[in-house]
Each structure stands twice: as structure tokens, then as C-alpha cells.
Design a protein around this motif. Structure first.
Motif, PDB file in Angstrom:
ATOM      1  N   TRP A 139       0.822  -1.210   0.000  1.00  0.00           N
ATOM      2  CA  TRP A 139       0.000   0.000   0.000  1.00  0.00           C
ATOM      3  C   TRP A 139       0.859   1.265   0.000  1.00  0.00           C
ATOM      4  O   TRP A 139       0.486   2.274  -0.590  1.00  0.00           O
ATOM      5  CB  TRP A 139      -0.975  -0.006   1.181  1.00  0.00           C
ATOM      6  CG  TRP A 139      -2.176  -0.843   0.885  1.00  0.00           C
ATOM      7  CD1 TRP A 139      -2.384  -2.131   1.260  1.00  0.00           C
ATOM      8  CD2 TRP A 139      -3.310  -0.452   0.118  1.00  0.00           C
ATOM      9  NE1 TRP A 139      -3.589  -2.580   0.776  1.00  0.00           N
ATOM     10  CE2 TRP A 139      -4.169  -1.566   0.079  1.00  0.00           C
ATOM     11  CE3 TRP A 139      -3.689   0.715  -0.549  1.00  0.00           C
ATOM     12  CZ2 TRP A 139      -5.393  -1.547  -0.604  1.00  0.00           C
ATOM     13  CZ3 TRP A 139      -4.903   0.744  -1.215  1.00  0.00           C
ATOM     14  CH2 TRP A 139      -5.731  -0.373  -1.240  1.00  0.00           C
ATOM     15  N   ALA A 140       2.015   1.201   0.634  1.00  0.00           N
ATOM     16  CA  ALA A 140       2.903   2.376   0.641  1.00  0.00           C
ATOM     17  C   ALA A 140       3.351   2.685  -0.797  1.00  0.00           C
ATOM     18  O   ALA A 140       3.360   3.842  -1.228  1.00  0.00           O
ATOM     19  CB  ALA A 140       4.101   2.128   1.546  1.00  0.00           C
ATOM     20  N   THR A 141       3.691   1.644  -1.537  1.00  0.00           N
ATOM     21  CA  THR A 141       4.099   1.839  -2.930  1.00  0.00           C
ATOM     22  C   THR A 141       2.932   2.382  -3.743  1.00  0.00           C
ATOM     23  O   THR A 141       3.069   3.342  -4.512  1.00  0.00           O
ATOM     24  CB  THR A 141       4.579   0.494  -3.529  1.00  0.00           C
ATOM     25  OG1 THR A 141       5.600  -0.015  -2.679  1.00  0.00           O
ATOM     26  CG2 THR A 141       5.106   0.661  -4.938  1.00  0.00           C
ATOM     27  N   ARG A 142       1.773   1.773  -3.551  1.00  0.00           N
ATOM     28  CA  ARG A 142       0.595   2.170  -4.306  1.00  0.00           C
ATOM     29  C   ARG A 142       0.203   3.626  -4.035  1.00  0.00           C
ATOM     30  O   ARG A 142      -0.238   4.334  -4.935  1.00  0.00           O
ATOM     31  CB  ARG A 142      -0.542   1.232  -3.900  1.00  0.00           C
ATOM     32  CG  ARG A 142      -1.799   1.434  -4.680  1.00  0.00           C
ATOM     33  CD  ARG A 142      -2.666   0.236  -4.485  1.00  0.00           C
ATOM     34  NE  ARG A 142      -3.993   0.528  -5.006  1.00  0.00           N
ATOM     35  CZ  ARG A 142      -4.991  -0.306  -4.979  1.00  0.00           C
ATOM     36  NH1 ARG A 142      -4.833  -1.502  -4.462  1.00  0.00           N
ATOM     37  NH2 ARG A 142      -6.159   0.026  -5.459  1.00  0.00           N
ATOM     38  N   ARG A 143       0.389   4.078  -2.823  1.00  0.00           N
ATOM     39  CA  ARG A 143       0.037   5.465  -2.457  1.00  0.00           C
ATOM     40  C   ARG A 143       1.175   6.445  -2.682  1.00  0.00           C
ATOM     41  O   ARG A 143       1.018   7.622  -2.394  1.00  0.00           O
ATOM     42  CB  ARG A 143      -0.343   5.532  -0.962  1.00  0.00           C
ATOM     43  CG  ARG A 143      -1.532   4.703  -0.564  1.00  0.00           C
ATOM     44  CD  ARG A 143      -2.770   5.230  -1.226  1.00  0.00           C
ATOM     45  NE  ARG A 143      -3.949   4.535  -0.721  1.00  0.00           N
ATOM     46  CZ  ARG A 143      -5.004   4.280  -1.473  1.00  0.00           C
ATOM     47  NH1 ARG A 143      -5.027   4.651  -2.753  1.00  0.00           N
ATOM     48  NH2 ARG A 143      -6.049   3.678  -0.963  1.00  0.00           N
ATOM     49  N   ASP A 144       2.355   5.943  -3.106  1.00  0.00           N
ATOM     50  CA  ASP A 144       3.558   6.783  -3.152  1.00  0.00           C
ATOM     51  C   ASP A 144       3.766   7.426  -1.776  1.00  0.00           C
ATOM     52  O   ASP A 144       3.899   8.655  -1.653  1.00  0.00           O
ATOM     53  CB  ASP A 144       3.459   7.851  -4.261  1.00  0.00           C
ATOM     54  CG  ASP A 144       4.760   8.638  -4.399  1.00  0.00           C
ATOM     55  OD1 ASP A 144       5.801   8.146  -3.936  1.00  0.00           O
ATOM     56  OD2 ASP A 144       4.726   9.764  -4.943  1.00  0.00           O
ATOM     57  N   ALA A 145       3.756   6.568  -0.762  1.00  0.00           N
ATOM     58  CA  ALA A 145       3.825   7.046   0.628  1.00  0.00           C
ATOM     59  C   ALA A 145       5.161   6.677   1.270  1.00  0.00           C
ATOM     60  O   ALA A 145       5.726   5.611   0.985  1.00  0.00           O
ATOM     61  CB  ALA A 145       2.693   6.442   1.453  1.00  0.00           C
ATOM     62  N   ILE A 146       5.632   7.559   2.123  1.00  0.00           N
ATOM     63  CA  ILE A 146       6.788   7.258   2.970  1.00  0.00           C
ATOM     64  C   ILE A 146       6.265   7.116   4.394  1.00  0.00           C
ATOM     65  O   ILE A 146       5.399   7.891   4.830  1.00  0.00           O
ATOM     66  CB  ILE A 146       7.874   8.358   2.859  1.00  0.00           C
ATOM     67  CG1 ILE A 146       9.109   7.983   3.658  1.00  0.00           C
ATOM     68  CG2 ILE A 146       7.361   9.717   3.306  1.00  0.00           C
ATOM     69  CD1 ILE A 146      10.279   8.943   3.437  1.00  0.00           C
ATOM     70  N   ILE A 147       6.757   6.086   5.104  1.00  0.00           N
ATOM     71  CA  ILE A 147       6.321   5.874   6.501  1.00  0.00           C
ATOM     72  C   ILE A 147       7.461   6.297   7.423  1.00  0.00           C
ATOM     73  O   ILE A 147       8.575   5.756   7.341  1.00  0.00           O
ATOM     74  CB  ILE A 147       5.973   4.389   6.757  1.00  0.00           C
ATOM     75  CG1 ILE A 147       4.882   3.931   5.796  1.00  0.00           C
ATOM     76  CG2 ILE A 147       5.535   4.179   8.214  1.00  0.00           C
ATOM     77  CD1 ILE A 147       4.648   2.417   5.799  1.00  0.00           C
ATOM     78  N   LEU A 148       7.185   7.291   8.258  1.00  0.00           N
ATOM     79  CA  LEU A 148       8.175   7.773   9.225  1.00  0.00           C
ATOM     80  C   LEU A 148       7.748   7.310  10.615  1.00  0.00           C
ATOM     81  O   LEU A 148       6.603   7.545  11.013  1.00  0.00           O
ATOM     82  CB  LEU A 148       8.254   9.305   9.203  1.00  0.00           C
ATOM     83  CG  LEU A 148       8.547   9.959   7.847  1.00  0.00           C
ATOM     84  CD1 LEU A 148       8.641  11.483   7.997  1.00  0.00           C
ATOM     85  CD2 LEU A 148       9.841   9.405   7.245  1.00  0.00           C
ATOM     86  N   ALA A 149       8.639   6.654  11.334  1.00  0.00           N
ATOM     87  CA  ALA A 149       8.274   6.128  12.664  1.00  0.00           C
ATOM     88  C   ALA A 149       9.215   6.690  13.733  1.00  0.00           C
ATOM     89  O   ALA A 149      10.440   6.669  13.569  1.00  0.00           O
ATOM     90  CB  ALA A 149       8.349   4.599  12.675  1.00  0.00           C
ATOM     91  N   HIS A 150       8.615   7.178  14.815  1.00  0.00           N
ATOM     92  CA  HIS A 150       9.440   7.656  15.930  1.00  0.00           C
ATOM     93  C   HIS A 150      10.043   6.472  16.672  1.00  0.00           C
ATOM     94  O   HIS A 150       9.485   5.367  16.667  1.00  0.00           O
ATOM     95  CB  HIS A 150       8.598   8.531  16.883  1.00  0.00           C
ATOM     96  CG  HIS A 150       9.441   9.205  17.916  1.00  0.00           C
ATOM     97  ND1 HIS A 150       9.621   8.685  19.180  1.00  0.00           N
ATOM     98  CD2 HIS A 150      10.206  10.326  17.850  1.00  0.00           C
ATOM     99  CE1 HIS A 150      10.449   9.485  19.853  1.00  0.00           C
ATOM    100  NE2 HIS A 150      10.809  10.492  19.075  1.00  0.00           N
ATOM    101  N   ASN A 151      11.182   6.732  17.324  1.00  0.00           N
ATOM    102  CA  ASN A 151      11.890   5.703  18.094  1.00  0.00           C
ATOM    103  C   ASN A 151      11.043   5.052  19.184  1.00  0.00           C
ATOM    104  O   ASN A 151      11.421   4.011  19.717  1.00  0.00           O
ATOM    105  CB  ASN A 151      13.112   6.325  18.781  1.00  0.00           C
ATOM    106  CG  ASN A 151      14.241   6.616  17.809  1.00  0.00           C
ATOM    107  OD1 ASN A 151      14.504   5.830  16.906  1.00  0.00           O
ATOM    108  ND2 ASN A 151      14.908   7.746  18.000  1.00  0.00           N
TER     109      ASN A 151
END
Ligand code: 13P
Ligand code: SF4
Length: 335
Positions: free
Chosen positions: A27-39
Motif C-alpha cells: 500500500w505504501a508503494t501504491r500510495r507513493d507514501a513514505i512511513i516515518l516512525a518515531h523511536n
């Protein structure tokens, strides 16, 4: 964002870990999305993200990203900061109730009243604040660059530092300035990592190094103990979450006691398997960070929940201070 067919064909609860991770990436690829996660995110969220880091590193990453969608696996002020820095991108906060007790400890009205009592003072706001508070501030900082930001203010100028009292005390100590007024706010998770917890854990593991986040209620005691020789000098380090990770890569200690939210331990253990990283207080879990569950993250990507919008005029005023934050200072290496 999604079609009815997309959402109906997948039951998130039925997915195994690997299948879930594949779905997230698909889904990230399909949405052209980057997922940023806090520590501080759950380990599985950290492992599936494009980038994991502290507030400063993730803000920089959001500003530099050319993805159409930024999914912020963190809390609201972090997603709002990403939106301020990338106003033309869609920013998603998977769980809109993921707030921050520290950010809630000061409102824009309270800040205006404080400023009125100190005309001419420079306002330095920790990034853990609402966008309205940032719009009333001159400079923003994170725990990684608070000292550098304060040092960028001429010594003769009075400073209003907000909202964290423990980080404020740390900055006062390191800069030696006596013209910093500190707001008495706190993060309920870090405030509960107490001097008592610290003393007990140090008594159990006297040879351990100490990594302490400056928001902790035990920071002053730790430095006092180090100053008295109760902890050998050089073994007690006050660090942002990003600074802890850098220090973890190079430490040769057999044990490190970590005073911060326990989600941090995942990155530390991954970075160095020869050292044992143990929490000072194992109950120090941020309930807001925990709200981003695997199912919530997948739903966010699939359904576009929940878009973060910031009033453009407020964002314009907040942007000056946030851009100063990402421009000034390399991450601090503590003491
Ligand atoms: P960092 O700036 O070190 O990532 O910390 C953010 C935070 O929320 C601490 O509780
Ligand atoms: Fe806010 Fe504390 Fe949670 Fe960090 S750990 S997001 S400061 S409530």
C-alpha cells in the motif's frame, strides 16, 4: 482514497506478521507514501517504516521527502510539524487521538500572557508543542539541538523556554545562562522515571552506563550523582533518542541503563547486540505512541486516515521557528 473492494477484501486481524508487513509495503508503494516512525513506536511499526528516528531527524526527513504522502507513525505534534515543512504533501496521522501530555501543558493563550510579562524576550519552544504555540514562538528546538538553539540567541537577550521543565533545567545547566525562564510543564511518561527508580537500578547494576533523556524526572539527580562520584564521570550521558542510538553503536559497556520511553530499547538492541540495554523504569510507555497499532497503520495507508491539516496562516507563522530548528545544530552527543 481506497475503493470499497480494497477495504472489504482484507481482514487485518487475520494477517500474520509477514503478511501484514507485505501489505503495508504494497500500500505504501501504491500510495507513493513514505512511513516515518518515531523511536518510541512499537517494534513492528519501526521495522516496517522507511525511516525511524528522533523528532529532529524525522522532521528533516519529512522536509526532504518527495513522496506524495507522508504517514507519520508518531504523535500529533510530529505530524503537524511534517505538514508545516511539507505543506504540499498529504500528511497522515494514523490515530488522531495520539496527542502528547507535554504539548498539552501550554496553550497559545498562556504563552501570549507569559510573553506580555516579558516583553522583548526570545521564545524558544520545544517541538513538543501545538502548531498555535509554535506560531507564537521565535525558535523551535528538539532535545537533540536545544543547547545549540539557545546558544544561537545573543547572551544579553532574555529567553522564555517552554514547555518542559526538566529539559529547560538541563539547557540552563549546559549554557550557564541565568536569563532563561522555564515553563513548568512535563511529559507524564518521563516525569515518572524518578530519582528513586534511578537509585534502585544503579544499585542493582553499579557498573552500567546511563543514557538519560533530558525530559526525565531523574536527570538532575543523575548529574548530581555523577558530580558526587556516585556514578563514575563520563558514564552518565544526557541524550536525545537519536543521540542514544549513536552512543549505543560505540559503547563498550556490558550494560546500559536507559531512562526514556521503553520503545527506544528496540533500536538500541538492534544497533548493538553485545551490550545489554535495560530500562530504568520498565513501565515508562507512552500511551499515545502505543495507539499506532499494526492494524491502525495499515488502515491509514489503505483508507487515507487521518489527514492532518494546519491553518495556512498559523502554519506560515510557525514555519519560521520550525525551519530554524531543522537548520541549526547537528544532533547533540550529550555530555
Ligand atoms: P526526541 O526529540 O528525542 O525524539 O523525543 C521526542 C519525545 O516525544 C520525547 O518524549
Ligand atoms: Fe509526549 Fe511524553 Fe509521549 Fe513523548 S513520551 S510523545 S513527550 S507524552
Amino acid at each position: 482514497m481506497s475503493t470499497a473492494r480494497d477495504t472489504a477484501t482484507i481482514s487485518d486481524d487475520a494477517l500474520g506478521d509477514e503478511e501484514w508487513a507485505r501489505e503495508v509495503r504494497r500500500w505504501a508503494t501504491r500510495r507513493d507514501a513514505i512511513i516515518l516512525a518515531h523511536n518510541y513506536q512499537r517494534p513492528e511499526i519501526q521495522d516496517v517504516a522507511d525511516a525511524v528516528g528522533d523528532s529532529l531527524a524525522l522532521s528533516r526527513r519529512a522536509a526532504a521527502s518527495d513522496a506524495a504522502v507522508i504517514v507519520f507513525a508518531g504523535v500529533a505534534f510530529m505530524a503537524e510539524t511534517a505538514k508545516i515543512l511539507a505543506p504540499d504533501r498529504t500528511v497522515l496521522l494514523p490515530e488522531p487521538r495520539a496527542g502528547c501530555s507535554l504539548a498539552d501543558s501550554i496553550t497559545a493563550d498562556q504563552l501570549r500572557a507569559w510573553k506580555a510579562r516579558h516583553p522583548g524576550a526570545v521564545v524558544v519552544a520545544y517541538v513538543n508543542t501545538s502548531v498555535e504555540v509554535k506560531a507564537e514562538s521565535d525558535l523551535c528546538c528538539t532535545s537533540a539541538n536545544a543547547v545549540e538553539i539557545v546558544n544561537s540567541v545573543p547572551a544579553s537577550r532574555e529567553i522564555l523556554f517552554l514547555p518542559d521543565q526538566f529539559l529547560g533545567a538541563h539547557v540552563q545547566r549546559l549554557t550557564g545562562r541565568d536569563n532563561i525562564h522555564v515553563w513548568m510543564g512535563e511529559c507524564h511518561v518521563h516525569a515518572e522515571i524518578t530519582p528513586q527508580d534511578l537509585r534502585e537500578r544503579v544499585a542493582q547494576l553499579p557498573a552500567a552506563e546511563l543514557f538519560i533523556h533530558p525530559e526525565c524526572g531523574c536527570t538532575t539527580t543523575a548529574l548530581w550523582m555523577a558530580g558526587r562520584g556516585d556514578l563514575p564521570p563520563g558514564r552518565t550521558r544526557v541524550l536525545s533518542t537519536g543521540g542514544m542510538l549513536e552512543a549505543a553503536r560505540t559503547t563498550t559497556a556490558s550494560h546500559v541503563l536507559v531512562a526514556t520511553e521503553t520503545g527506544m530499547l528496540h533500536q538500541l538492541r538492534r544497533a548493538n547486540s553485545a551490550t545489554r540495554f535495560e530500562p530504568v523504569n520498565p513501565a515508562a510507555q507512552c500511551p499515545y505512541m502505543q495507539m499506532i497499532t499494526p492494524a491502525v497503520l495499515l488502515r491509514s495507508l489503505r483508507e487515507g486516515t487521518h489527514e492532518v491539516n494546519v491553518d495556512p496562516e498559523v502554519a506560515r507563522r510557525a514555519r519560521r521557528s520550525v525551519e530554524a530548528m531543522i537548520a541549526v545544530g547537528a544532533p547533540s552527543r550529550g555530555e
